[in-house]
Motif scaffolding. Structure first.
Motif, short mmCIF file in Angstrom:
data_model
loop_
_atom_site.label_atom_id
_atom_site.label_comp_id
_atom_site.label_asym_id
_atom_site.label_seq_id
_atom_site.Cartn_x
_atom_site.Cartn_y
_atom_site.Cartn_z
N LEU A 114 0.82 -1.21 0.00
CA LEU A 114 0.00 0.00 0.00
C LEU A 114 0.86 1.26 0.00
N PHE A 115 1.93 1.26 0.79
CA PHE A 115 2.79 2.44 0.87
C PHE A 115 3.49 2.70 -0.46
N LYS A 151 1.04 4.00 -3.11
CA LYS A 151 0.73 5.42 -2.90
C LYS A 151 1.92 6.30 -3.30
N LYS A 152 3.12 5.90 -2.92
CA LYS A 152 4.33 6.68 -3.19
C LYS A 152 4.61 6.81 -4.69
N ASN A 181 2.35 6.54 -7.10
CA ASN A 181 1.14 6.96 -7.81
C ASN A 181 1.20 8.47 -8.10
N LYS A 182 1.95 8.84 -9.16
CA LYS A 182 2.13 10.26 -9.47
C LYS A 182 2.59 10.42 -10.92
N ARG A 210 0.18 5.10 -12.40
CA ARG A 210 -0.59 4.53 -11.29
C ARG A 210 0.30 3.56 -10.50
N GLY A 211 0.05 3.50 -9.21
CA GLY A 211 0.90 2.67 -8.36
C GLY A 211 0.71 1.18 -8.58
N ASP A 270 -8.47 -1.43 -0.66
CA ASP A 270 -7.56 -0.38 -0.20
C ASP A 270 -6.62 0.10 -1.31
N PRO A 316 -7.58 3.45 -4.74
CA PRO A 316 -7.16 4.84 -5.00
C PRO A 316 -5.86 4.96 -5.79
N TYR A 317 -5.06 3.90 -5.80
CA TYR A 317 -3.75 3.96 -6.47
C TYR A 317 -3.72 3.08 -7.73
#
Length: 442
Positions: free
Chosen positions: A184-185, A188-189, A191-192, A196-197, A245, A248-249
Motif C-alpha cells: 500500500l505504501f 501510494k508513493k 502513484n504520481k 498509477r501505483g 484499499d 485509489p492507487y
C-alpha cells in the motif's frame, strides 16, 4: 479362357480404383496406422507451435502413429468436454488445467493413469519435485502429466521506478514489498505524474479470482475444509479488503481490467506494479514492450500477521498443459507410449526458458537449468536452496468449482464497487457455494 481372365482382372482393377477414390480401400500400411486424437485448450501461439513440433518428433520416432492435434478455446473447456462426454465424442487425450481433474474424474470422463501403466508412472515420478507431481493427482490417483505449472500469486514491479523513488536494498537494488503495508505504501508513493501505483485485475475473470485466492491462501484462507465452505473467513476477507484499499492507487476501469490487461498496463510503463501470476514473462512476450524494460517478479508478500486460521500457502500451482486420457481412448498402449515421450527431458526442456519463457517447469533438469535461472533468478535460487515449493499447494479443485468461482467473481466485483461490504459479499458466497457443494454430494 484368356478373355475371361482378362475381364476378371479388368473388373478387379476398376473396383480397386473406385475403392481407393472413395476412401473405402486401405493399404496394409495405412490399416496398421494408429491415430491418437488430442484437444489442447489454451496457450499462446509459440507454445502451441513447440508442442506441435515435439508431436512431429514423436511421430518420426513412431512412424506407425499419427497425432491428430487440435487447438480449443480455453474459456469453453468445461462445456466442450462435458458435451463431448454426453454424446460420446471425446478425443483420446485432453490437455487443460489441473483444477478440472476433480470434476472430470468424478464424472468418469478421464482415467487414472496408475491403472494404465503403474511401472511407467513410477519412472515418471522421479523426474518431478513431489509438490509438482501432486498437482496432477486426485484422491491418491494420477490423472495427468504436465510439462509446467502456473502459480499464484506474484507481483511484478518496475525496478527503474523503484530505484528513482529510493525503494532499494542495502546494495542499491530495487526491492519488492515485504508485506501488505509495504504494498500500500509503495502504491501510494509511486502513484504520481500520470503513473498509477498498481495495476489491479478486478474483472472477475477466473484467473483474476485465482490471484485473489492465492493471496488469501498466503493469509491462511481456504475454499473448503472437511466439505464446508470457508471463503468468508478472515483469510479471504482481509485479502479482498486489501484490493479495496488499493483502488485509489490503481487504474481507472479496474472492474473491466483482467489479468492480461493489467500486465499490459504494467509492461507499457503505465503502472509501477501489477498483481499477476508466474506467467507474467510469457505475457510480456505478447506485448510491444520498450527495449531494456527493467522489472522483477516476486512472490506476493504476506500480511504482517496472518489473519486466516489455516496454514500459510506460499503459492498455489496448477498445470495448464495437463494431459489426461479420456474414457473413450481407443489404443491405450499407443497413448501410454505418447505420454512416456512427453515425460522425457527432450520434450520438457522447451519450458526451461530455452524456448518458452514464463512457465515454471515440472522436470527437475529444467528447474536446475541456466535458462530457468535467467528467466526466474529469485525462484531459481529458492529451488536450489530447497525452499521454492515449501508450503506450496495445488490450486484448489473440487466438484462445483466452476459455479463457486463465478459466485466469488461476482462478490469480488460487488465489494470493489461498494455495492456490498467485503464481509457481506463473502458471506453470500459461502451460503450459495455450500448449496452447490451439498447438491454435488447428492
Amino acid at each position: 479362357m484368356k478373355k475371361h481372365t482378362f475381364l476378371s482382372l479388368l473388373v478387379l482393377s476398376v473396383t480397386c480404383i473406385v475403392l481407393v477414390l472413395s476412401g473405402s480401400y486401405k493399404t496394409a500400411s495405412a490399416a496398421e496406422k494408429t491415430v491418437i486424437s488430442m484437444w489442447k485448450f489454451g496457450g499462446p501461439q509459440h507454445e502451441r507451435a513447440y508442442i506441435i513440433e515435439k508431436n512431429k518428433a514423436f511421430e518420426k520416432q513412431n512412424p506407425n502413429i499419427t497425432i491428430e492435434w487440435s487447438y480449443q478455446n480455453y474459456g469453453t473447456k468445461r462445456e466442450k468436454v462435458i458435451a463431448g462426454n454426453v454424446v460420446n465424442e471425446l478425443p483420446d487425450i485432453i490437455a487443460l488445467d489441473g483444477q478440472s481433474i476433480a470434476e472430470f474424474a468424478e464424472m468418469g470422463v478421464i482415467l487414472p493413469l496408475d491403472d494404465l501403466s503403474p511401472n511407467l508412472i513410477q519412472k515418471w515420478k522421479k523426474n518431478y519435485p513431489p509438490e509438482l507431481w501432486n498437482t496432477n493427482t486426485y484422491k491418491g490417483k494420477l490423472y495427468s502429466v504436465s510439462t509446467y505449472v502456473d502459480a499464484s500469486t506474484f507481483l511484478v514491479y518496475n525496478t527503474k521506478m523503484f530505484k528513482a523513488a529510493g525503494i532499494i536494498d542495502i546494495n542499491g537494488n530495487a526491492r519488492p514489498p515485504r508485506n501488505w503495508k509495504d504494498v500500500l505504501f509503495f502504491a501510494k508513493k509511486l502513484n504520481k505524474n500520470g503513473i498509477r501505483g498498481m495495476a489491479l485485475p478486478g474483472s472477475g475473470h477466473n484467473l483474476d479470482v485465482n490471484m485473489l485466492e492465492g493471496i488469501a491462501y498466503r493469509n491462511g484462507g481456504r475454499w473448503l475444509k472437511d466439505g464446508k465452505v470457508k471463503v468468508n473467513g478472515k483469510g479471504f476477507v482481509d485479502a479482498l479488503t486489501l484490493y479495496k484499499d488499493l483502488i485509489p492507487y490503481s487504474q481507472s476501469g479496474y472492474i473491466e481490467t483482467n489479468f492480461r490487461t493489467a500486465a499490459e498496463l504494467f509492461f507499457q510503463g503505465k503502472t509501477a506494479m501489477a498483481i499477476t501470476e508466474s506467467f507474467a514473462p510469457i505475457l510480456k512476450a505478447q506485448f510491444d514492450v520498450a527495449p531494456g524494460f527493467e522489472y522483477n517478479l516476486a512472490s506476493f508478500p504476506n500480511k504482517q500477521k496472518k489473519s486466516g486460521k489455516y496454514a500459510k500457502a506460499n503459492f498455489l500451482m496448477t498445470p495448464t498443459n495437463a494431459m489426461m486420457v479420456t474414457r473413450l481412448v481407443k489404443n491405450k498402449a499407443a497413448v501410454i507410449k505418447f505420454l512416456d515421450f512427453w515425460n522425457t527431458y527432450e520434450a520438457h526442456k522447451g519450458w526451461s526458458g530455452s524456448v518458452i519463457t514464463g512457465r515454471i517447469p515440472t522436470h527437475k533438469k529444467s528447474l536446475d537449468s541456466d535458462t530457468f535461472a535467467k528467466v526466474y533468478p529469485d525462484l531459481s535460487r529458492e529451488y536450489k536452496a530447497g525452499t521454492l515449493f515449501t508450503g506450496a499447494l495445488p490450486q484448489e479443485g473440487f466438484i462445483g468449482l466452476t459455479e463457486c468461482t463465478k459466485l466469488l467473481s461476482v462478490a469480488m466485483q460487488e465489494a470493489l464497487l461498494g455495492v456490498s461490504s467485503v464481509q457481506d459479499a463473502l458471506d453470500e458466497v459461502q451460503k450459495s457455494c455450500q448449496k452447490v457443494i451439498d447438491r454435488a454430494k447428492n
